[in-house]
Design an enzyme around this catalytic site. Structure first.
Site, short mmCIF file in Angstrom:
data_model
loop_
_atom_site.label_atom_id
_atom_site.label_comp_id
_atom_site.label_asym_id
_atom_site.label_seq_id
_atom_site.Cartn_x
_atom_site.Cartn_y
_atom_site.Cartn_z
CD GLU A 297 5.25 13.25 8.66
OE1 GLU A 297 5.67 13.90 7.68
OE2 GLU A 297 5.14 12.00 8.66
CD GLU A 401 1.31 9.79 7.59
OE1 GLU A 401 0.78 10.81 8.06
OE2 GLU A 401 2.19 9.82 6.72
CB CYS A 403 1.87 4.54 3.68
SG CYS A 403 3.10 5.79 3.22
CG ASN A 433 5.45 0.34 16.81
OD1 ASN A 433 6.18 1.11 17.41
ND2 ASN A 433 5.64 0.05 15.54
#
Length: 558
Positions: A297, A401, A403, A433
């Site tokens: 990030e 990633e 969550c 996706n």
């Protein structure tokens, strides 16, 4: 083990089965009993246990443990968790493809189904008024790299609060062929928010030669042992990739692990050398690396209020660092074999953030793919993935990633034990996706404690497995089963093919192993059962009922 039919007069298998069949109040055993009766593959010791269980009227929980089914527990949300401990953990087992005239469904649902297997005959016509899933084998796209999760400090530290036997069950259920077969795992390079403290591998200020570089206790005693144990039971080789959150604080412009700060340009080369040392140290311990991302990030490092480890990178600085320092340094160390991924952030950075790097041939030669996180999926259309793939067709896209629990009102909502709503959200986004060129999906923490930690920045989160070390048990969330519907069946190397659904509440994604084997994952988000017909143009139809709020993986041969 295959046991031959007993000779005449030795009918204890049949007797046990008949006794067991008479027992009432147990659900989910019909298929198992049928299988036992048909092929007589019941080991003698199991037959005796079955007979005793039936005779003694064993409890539903005991019988579930005997046959490794889910031991459900309700925690006040819309579904259940499956409880595992030192002596019991449910696993789907090794499932073979059905014969050509049939297809197999593996289904999980809000109402408590967990990897329920059903085999059905193909038909020559579609069910009237059904939801039609069209599969187009002539429109093939990306091949799959895999599915998995992150081996964070939090995951490893929490795992080791369990007994050794319970740890073994955890590792098997994630990595083995009997479990869900994870093969792609992310490893933070030093600390992240999901650590008990902020740290790097060289916190000796000014040590530009990295003489004091050393792995942390978290790596040596927790993460690496977990990786090695996973490698022992894994059904396919595990692909490990490292991701940095922050350089040593003394290498940054703000002198901190968190908040707004960039890498000091004089530290570009020491930071590249740090990557090499990380790979060397892990591989010396037996944990071979498959890849790296350049920065977790990177735009968060321009946020003055960012609470945990980060480092800011503009796209242009990242481009220049890769082509002048990181790429050549990895190559000189013999590490160009590693996959290098850029971005490692959300959809809203695409394609503009990666363009300066991938349009520059001197940088692009070292880059293999674009890593993406899911945290802006609800606001940014998936078309940006298509745009990125069209601009750079030789670079893959991989989701690295995701969550749940990150955007809740308070920490008490971070973990929701038994939430199907969260699992459905995962399933929808994974399907979406995958239908837009991503080549896999890597979850965030593989496990957390019951608070959603540990987390030094108090950024508590949810996880597919929640561990209760005090009780020596762990809870497999609906999220775990959703991940398994992909990771167990959509294996590395399968190819995505086009599919569509006639119903706006039903979503599908399809894959081919070869011209003979097809995998389709279908999600029903509606509150009612949906009759489904799969039409792949072959003249045969796969007709079945998909329960409300359910996900199913369809397996068949042409």
């Amino acid at each position: 083990m295959v046991i031959k039919k007993p000779p005449h007069g030795h009918n204890h298998h049949h007797k046990a089965i008949e006794q067991y069949r008479t027992f009432r109040g147990i659900n989910g055993w019909t298929d198992l009993l049928k299988q036992m009766e048909e092929d007589m593959k019941v080991p003698p010791q199991h037959a005796k246990i079955i007979e005793a269980a039936a005779t003694m009227r064993a409890t539903s929980s005991e019988l579930r443990q005997l046959f490794h089914e889910c031991a459900p527990r309700q925690y006040g949300h819309d579904s259940v968790v499956c409880v595992c401990n030192a002596t019991h953990c449910d696993n789907p087992g090794i499932l073979a493809a059905p014969v050509e005239s049939q297809f197999t469904l593996i289904t999980s649902s809000r109402d408590g189904l967990r990897f329920q297997k059903t085999t059905i005959d193909k038909e020559t016509t579609a069910t009237p008024d059904s939801t039609v899933i069209q599969v187009d084998r002539n429109t093939a796209a990306q091949t799959i790299l895999g599915f998995g999760g992150a081996i964070t400090d939090a995951a490893a530290l929490t795992l080791y609060t369990l007994s050794t036997a319970a740890q073994d069950n955890f590792i098997r259920t994630y990595f083995s062929g009997q479990g869900i077969g994870y093969n792609l795992c992310r490893v933070p390079i030093a600390g992240s928010d999901c650590s008990t403290r902020p740290y790097s591998y060289d916190d000796v200020e000014g040590d530009v030669d990295l003489q004091y570089f050393a792995l942390a206790e978290e790596d040596i005693s927790y993460k690496i042992p977990l990786i090695l144990r996973a490698m022992e039971v894994a059904s396919t080789p595990i692909r490990l990739f490292g991701s940095p959150w922050s350089p040593p604080a003394w290498m940054k412009t703000n002198g901190k692990f968190n908040e707004s700060g960039e890498l000091i340009k004089d530290m570009w080369q020491p930071w590249s050398n740090y990557f090499v040392k990380f790979v060397e140290a892990y591989e010396a311990a037996g944990a071979e690396m498959w890849g790296l991302t350049t920065q977790n990030e990177p735009l968060s490092g321009f946020d003055d209020s960012w609470a945990w480890n980060t480092c800011g990178w503009t796209a242009e600085d990242m481009r220049d660092w890769i082509k002048t320092s990181l790429g050549p340094t990895l190559e000189a160390a013999g590490m160009r074999r590693l996959q290098l991924m850029v971005d490692d952030f959300n959809r809203d950075t695409l394609p503009w953030y990666v363009q300066p790097m991938l349009e520059d041939p001197d940088a692009a030669q070292y880059i293999d793919g674009t890593a993406v996180h899911w945290y802006s999926d609800q606001w940014v259309d998936a078309s940006v993935l298509d745009e990125t793939q069209a601009l750079f067709p030789d670079k893959y896209i991989l989701h690295t990633e995701a969550c749940e629990g990150w955007d809740v009102d308070g920490p008490e909502e971070s973990v929701q034990l038994g939430s199907w709503d969260r699992a459905q959200n995962y399933a929808f986004r994974i399907i979406e996706n995958l239908n837009h060129y991503t080549r896999g999906w890597v979850d965030w923490n593989m496990a957390l404690n019951t608070e959603g930690g540990p987390n030094w920045a108090n950024n508590y989160l949810d996880s597919p497995i929640i561990i209760n070390g005090t009780a020596d048990e762990f809870y497999k969330q609906p999220l775990f089963y959703v991940m398994g519907h992909f990771s167990k069946f959509v294996r590395p190397g399968v190819q995505h093919v086009a599919s569509s659904s006639s119903d706006g509440a039903v979503y599908a994604v399809a894959f081919e192993y070869s011209i003979f084997n097809t995998i389709i994952v279908i999600l029903n988000t509606a509150e009612d059962l949906k009759p489904v017909s799969v039409d792949d143009g072959s003249g045969s139809y796969l007709n079945f009922d998909l329960p409300a709020k359910a996900i199913t993986t369809v397996i068949y041969r042409m």
